[in-house]
Design an enzyme around this catalytic site. Sequence first.
Site, short mmCIF file in Angstrom:
data_model
loop_
_atom_site.label_atom_id
_atom_site.label_comp_id
_atom_site.label_asym_id
_atom_site.label_seq_id
_atom_site.Cartn_x
_atom_site.Cartn_y
_atom_site.Cartn_z
N TYR A 138 -10.13 -0.22 2.86
CA TYR A 138 -9.59 -0.26 4.21
C TYR A 138 -9.21 1.13 4.69
O TYR A 138 -8.75 1.95 3.90
CB TYR A 138 -8.30 -1.10 4.22
CG TYR A 138 -8.34 -2.30 5.12
CD1 TYR A 138 -8.86 -3.51 4.67
CD2 TYR A 138 -7.86 -2.24 6.43
CE1 TYR A 138 -8.89 -4.62 5.50
CE2 TYR A 138 -7.90 -3.35 7.25
CZ TYR A 138 -8.42 -4.53 6.79
OH TYR A 138 -8.44 -5.62 7.60
N ASP A 161 0.82 -1.22 0.00
CA ASP A 161 0.00 0.00 0.00
C ASP A 161 0.86 1.27 0.00
O ASP A 161 0.41 2.31 -0.47
CB ASP A 161 -0.94 0.02 1.20
CG ASP A 161 -2.19 -0.82 0.95
OD1 ASP A 161 -2.32 -1.36 -0.17
OD2 ASP A 161 -3.02 -0.94 1.85
NI NI Z 1 -7.35 -7.07 7.51
#
Ligand code: NI
Length: 627
Positions: free
Chosen positions: A373, A289
Amino acid sequence: MAAPSVTTNPLEPLTGDEIVAAVAAVREARDLGERVRFVSVELREPSKDALAGGRPPREAFLVVLTNRDGMTHEAVVSLDEGRLVDWRDVPGVHPAIHIDEFDDAGNAIVADPRFREALAKRGIEDPDMVMVDPWSIGCFEDGDRRLARGLAWLRADLEGDNGYSRPIGGLVGVVDLNTMEVVRIDDHGLLPVPSGEGGDYRPGALSPPRTDVRAYEITQPDGPSFTLDGHQLAWQGWTLDVGFTPREGLVLHRIAHAGRPVCHRASIAELVIPYGDPNPTVAFKNAFDIGEYGLGPLVNALQLGCDCLGEIRYLDAWVNDSRGGAVHLPNAICIHEEDTGILWKHFDYRSGRTDVARARRLVVSCIATVGNYEYGFYWYLGQDGGIGFEAKLTGVLHTAGVPEGDPGPHATEVAPGVAASVHQHFFCARLDMDVDGTRNTVVEIEALPEPRSAHNPDGHAFSTDRRVLDRESAARRSVHPPLARRWRVESSERRNRLGEPTAYELIPGEGIEPMALPDSEFRRRARFLDHHLWVTPFAPDERYPAGEYPNQSPGGDGLERWTKADRPLQDEDVVLWYTFGSHHVPRLEDWPVMPVVRCGFELRPVGFFDRNPALDVPPPAAHCHPD
Ligand code: NI
């Protein structure tokens, strides 16, 4: 054109004007044309020597991708002079993917006739309700093309409905990011699109709000106890500069206590999320990420009373868009204090006297949304001299469609036909330590239970073992909770009042191990996961544990490559690379939105102070006492 820089702090991140000026200087010197992406534009951070010698030159570092030939370039612009001073090609790498490219790639997939045909086969008539998440492709495809893979979901409305509750099973689009051409559509077979029932987390969607939550207000009538001057922060003896980069997001510079340096630069330098599900629709999912995307542009604008409570001060941030424009991120970094219970206490039962001090910590934080997320990055400074880092993981599970009742062994079915695969999150902290000076030595400390002997007749004796990590090869270490293993960074210059080197200790957090095999595609690119700790002597171009360009990398770069030199570490300017994380087997309770899960570590003073440094924290205010 010289940037109108009014910055006096040499570590202040680039302003919007400076980003625009840096891009203009590159465009002026190079014939780039239109098909170009500015991957990142950031401050070229001055060296320690330059910082010590007055006002260092103000420079920008840029990564530029020319789409027509796929070549990556690195540029340095002097902002003082407004001109390009260095330009080099970096062949054979694929730079990080900008969020703008993901938007373009998602739109290209939705517009593709083959994709629309596959949607129609699934009874989906309105492509505007389809959302596509492009993902980095790892090293599962032809390495010459710069690619992304898009998974798809069906939304029920465009007002924030949880699309992840309706995965469109089996369908994957592959896009060439340099041309935005859809290379192919992979269709792994039809599955019914789940109803999405129970997937809406918006207030009131599933149940009326509970009525027994009473008001809770934090008041600080005299204001906060910290001061913020530009990006320079001071609180309870601590001083530091708050930085921000397009790749790491939040960075802390020059952390010092009462003028004594502790850590020159602290950041989370990589975050990787390998999934463990071989289901062909999702098998490619292993994300870097930070290295593949960059967190800066993904950072949220924080809101008072929601993300933080109390007297807050915010710092805005500026990032570049991929066309070279400047994007303003208001309230990107939150600074506030938190009460954390008692700091120290003793009740002297003989006299009946109680002494107690309440603990407060300074919190410097930001939150990045990476697709589904949320990652919260929280740095803590304590009145006891401690430094902490905590990641908070929340948001929505990344889902895949499965046959109802049959998610397979690698996923949890969180709603009928909706599966969330097992995965792990690994954070790598890069800590350029400067404990009482630049020269430090790292020592491994662990418990030493002693054999039974004449000196240990009852068998309970233990002492402490210490071992200097004198070279890079000796400093690849893993956590070992049974012996309370820690890593101590000792000053080469300063001694405490009992003659020992002043020091800080890295106290490991949850030491999870990677489940991917050592020779897996993923592990080849993430060799830093082979050990929880690595130590290197500082080098300015050693910035990220998997190297500068992990996107579609065949591996071999970063810590794995640098430490082959086996450089000496004693009395050097050491950098600690410490990996911790969260092992995530999704639960029903993680659906439809996940309660925060935490992981992190501490840096604790050990003989850095001559005694408890918080004896002078005044007793609690009168309202705590019954009298
Ligand atoms: Ni997770």
